[in-house]
Design a protein around this motif. Sequence first.
Motif, PDB file in Angstrom:
ATOM      1  N   UNK A  39      40.878  23.440  37.345  1.00 15.03           N
ATOM      2  CA  UNK A  39      41.842  24.383  37.928  1.00 15.03           C
ATOM      3  C   UNK A  39      41.507  25.809  37.491  1.00 15.03           C
ATOM      4  N   UNK A  40      41.457  26.712  38.457  1.00  9.35           N
ATOM      5  CA  UNK A  40      41.205  28.115  38.133  1.00  9.35           C
ATOM      6  C   UNK A  40      42.481  28.734  37.572  1.00  9.35           C
ATOM      7  N   UNK A  41      42.296  29.568  36.581  1.00  9.93           N
ATOM      8  CA  UNK A  41      43.453  30.266  35.998  1.00  9.93           C
ATOM      9  C   UNK A  41      43.713  31.588  36.707  1.00  9.93           C
ATOM     10  N   UNK A  42      42.980  31.842  37.799  1.00  7.90           N
ATOM     11  CA  UNK A  42      43.152  33.130  38.471  1.00  7.90           C
ATOM     12  C   UNK A  42      44.334  33.068  39.433  1.00  7.90           C
ATOM     13  N   UNK A  43      45.518  33.267  38.870  1.00  3.94           N
ATOM     14  CA  UNK A  43      46.718  33.320  39.696  1.00  3.94           C
ATOM     15  C   UNK A  43      47.390  34.686  39.634  1.00  3.94           C
ATOM     16  N   UNK A  44      47.128  35.419  38.555  1.00  7.28           N
ATOM     17  CA  UNK A  44      47.776  36.709  38.345  1.00  7.28           C
ATOM     18  C   UNK A  44      46.760  37.791  38.006  1.00  7.28           C
ATOM     19  N   UNK A  45      47.125  39.028  38.340  1.00  8.85           N
ATOM     20  CA  UNK A  45      46.391  40.217  37.905  1.00  8.85           C
ATOM     21  C   UNK A  45      47.425  41.225  37.403  1.00  8.85           C
ATOM     22  N   UNK A  46      47.004  42.135  36.549  1.00  7.74           N
ATOM     23  CA  UNK A  46      47.921  43.183  36.104  1.00  7.74           C
ATOM     24  C   UNK A  46      48.108  44.162  37.250  1.00  7.74           C
ATOM     25  N   UNK A  47      49.276  44.091  37.892  1.00  9.15           N
ATOM     26  CA  UNK A  47      49.551  44.948  39.042  1.00  9.15           C
ATOM     27  C   UNK A  47      49.841  46.377  38.635  1.00  9.15           C
ATOM     28  N   UNK A  58      60.371  56.187  25.490  1.00  7.79           N
ATOM     29  CA  UNK A  58      59.006  56.542  25.057  1.00  7.79           C
ATOM     30  C   UNK A  58      58.187  55.294  24.757  1.00  7.79           C
ATOM     31  N   UNK A  59      58.197  54.362  25.681  1.00  7.37           N
ATOM     32  CA  UNK A  59      57.538  53.084  25.438  1.00  7.37           C
ATOM     33  C   UNK A  59      57.374  52.353  26.767  1.00  7.37           C
ATOM     34  N   UNK A  60      56.870  51.148  26.641  1.00 11.67           N
ATOM     35  CA  UNK A  60      56.741  50.255  27.778  1.00 11.67           C
ATOM     36  C   UNK A  60      58.126  49.924  28.331  1.00 11.67           C
ATOM     37  N   UNK A  61      58.270  50.045  29.670  1.00 13.19           N
ATOM     38  CA  UNK A  61      59.506  49.611  30.313  1.00 13.19           C
ATOM     39  C   UNK A  61      59.293  48.275  31.020  1.00 13.19           C
ATOM     40  N   UNK A  62      58.065  48.029  31.465  1.00 15.91           N
ATOM     41  CA  UNK A  62      57.814  46.765  32.148  1.00 15.91           C
ATOM     42  C   UNK A  62      56.365  46.588  32.535  1.00 15.91           C
ATOM     43  N   UNK A  63      55.978  45.334  32.732  1.00 21.19           N
ATOM     44  CA  UNK A  63      54.661  44.984  33.235  1.00 21.19           C
ATOM     45  C   UNK A  63      54.835  44.248  34.556  1.00 21.19           C
ATOM     46  N   UNK A  64      54.065  44.632  35.549  1.00 20.65           N
ATOM     47  CA  UNK A  64      54.083  43.942  36.831  1.00 20.65           C
ATOM     48  C   UNK A  64      52.837  43.100  36.970  1.00 20.65           C
ATOM     49  N   UNK A  65      53.013  41.787  37.091  1.00 17.58           N
ATOM     50  CA  UNK A  65      51.878  40.883  37.290  1.00 17.58           C
ATOM     51  C   UNK A  65      51.846  40.475  38.748  1.00 17.58           C
ATOM     52  N   UNK A  66      50.752  40.806  39.419  1.00 23.55           N
ATOM     53  CA  UNK A  66      50.641  40.531  40.846  1.00 23.55           C
ATOM     54  C   UNK A  66      50.038  39.151  41.072  1.00 23.55           C
ATOM     55  N   UNK A  67      50.764  38.305  41.793  1.00 26.48           N
ATOM     56  CA  UNK A  67      50.254  36.981  42.159  1.00 26.48           C
ATOM     57  C   UNK A  67      49.207  37.140  43.255  1.00 26.48           C
ATOM     58  N   UNK A  68      48.174  36.290  43.204  1.00 31.11           N
ATOM     59  CA  UNK A  68      47.083  36.422  44.174  1.00 31.11           C
ATOM     60  C   UNK A  68      47.504  35.980  45.571  1.00 31.11           C
ATOM     61  N   UNK A  70      38.780  45.016  40.958  1.00 30.01           N
ATOM     62  CA  UNK A  70      38.759  43.977  41.996  1.00 30.01           C
ATOM     63  C   UNK A  70      38.857  42.593  41.362  1.00 30.01           C
ATOM     64  N   UNK A  71      39.866  41.825  41.778  1.00 27.57           N
ATOM     65  CA  UNK A  71      40.061  40.484  41.266  1.00 27.57           C
ATOM     66  C   UNK A  71      40.572  40.432  39.841  1.00 27.57           C
ATOM     67  N   UNK A  72      40.842  41.611  39.240  1.00 27.98           N
ATOM     68  CA  UNK A  72      41.261  41.648  37.835  1.00 27.98           C
ATOM     69  C   UNK A  72      42.468  42.547  37.583  1.00 27.98           C
TER      70      UNK A  72
END
Length: 298
Positions: free
Chosen positions: A1-9, A61-71, A142-144
């Motif tokens: 199974x490929x683990x490529x389901x998400x990228x840092x959006x 003055x910090x991280x508010x959120x991370x968006x992970x983009x599904x492929x 690309x792809x990452x």
Amino acid sequence: MSHHQLELGYVRLEVADPAALGGFLTDVVGLAPGPATDAGEATWTDDDAVHRLIVAEGPRDDLAGLGFEAVDAVAFDATVERLADAGFPTTEGDAATVAARRVARLAAVEAPWGSTVEVVLGLARDDEPAPTPLVPGGFLTAGMGMGHAVVGTTAFDEAVRFATEGLGMVRSDRLETEVAPGIALEVHFLHCNARHHTLALARAPFELPQALHHVMVETNERDDVGRAYDRAVAAGLPLPNGLGRHDNDGMFSFYVASPVGFQVEVGHGARRITEPWTDDRLYDRISAWGHHPVAPAG
């Protein structure tokens, strides 16, 4: 199974002085300023995505959120389901949030490190990458996805569980080293695509003033790292880590402190994840060489 389901959006930041950060992101790092969101937040990008950094004004003055983009939609649904099964149920984004993030779908959850994680689908893109005249070779996305983020947290074990059991990330390798007498550093590096790590989690010995240690952008050309280094030196900014090469991912890079405190790593040439990944091992040093602090010339 490929683990490529998400990228840092995208990475969402909340800072007291967005203008100071903006000059740094454009003139030192070399990112492309983008159109403001519907919520009035400033944005930057490192490719054809409409935004990769979203900067809101506020006291954090910090991280508010991370968006992970599904492929794709299947990966989106699987990630939302996996989070719920792991005990981290998500909330469907309302129309205003979806519009502000310029995505088709969004599911949000509070991560154990104290900021929001948004699983998104269909981040808006332009026909061409945004022009980055200071980084003529452009950025490797690309792809990452955008790059990577490194977060420090006292809720380390729960954060690792959230990222692996919830988001479905896989550990690439880990680091344990002494950064100062009696002060240990433990970091887990996690992948969800071919990038060696999209997220790294560090065990914080105490509550840190900022959870976000750094965000990394990777250039296509090695010389673009050197040119960014020259700009950082010329700007008189602190360089917590001068030029060096990481031991685990082989990245040639440097770190510059943003005017807000968190750092930006500009790198090139990191090793890629290959499936199946069999090199999850313990490292005892951050860098093969270099990455020494460089004080601003005074």
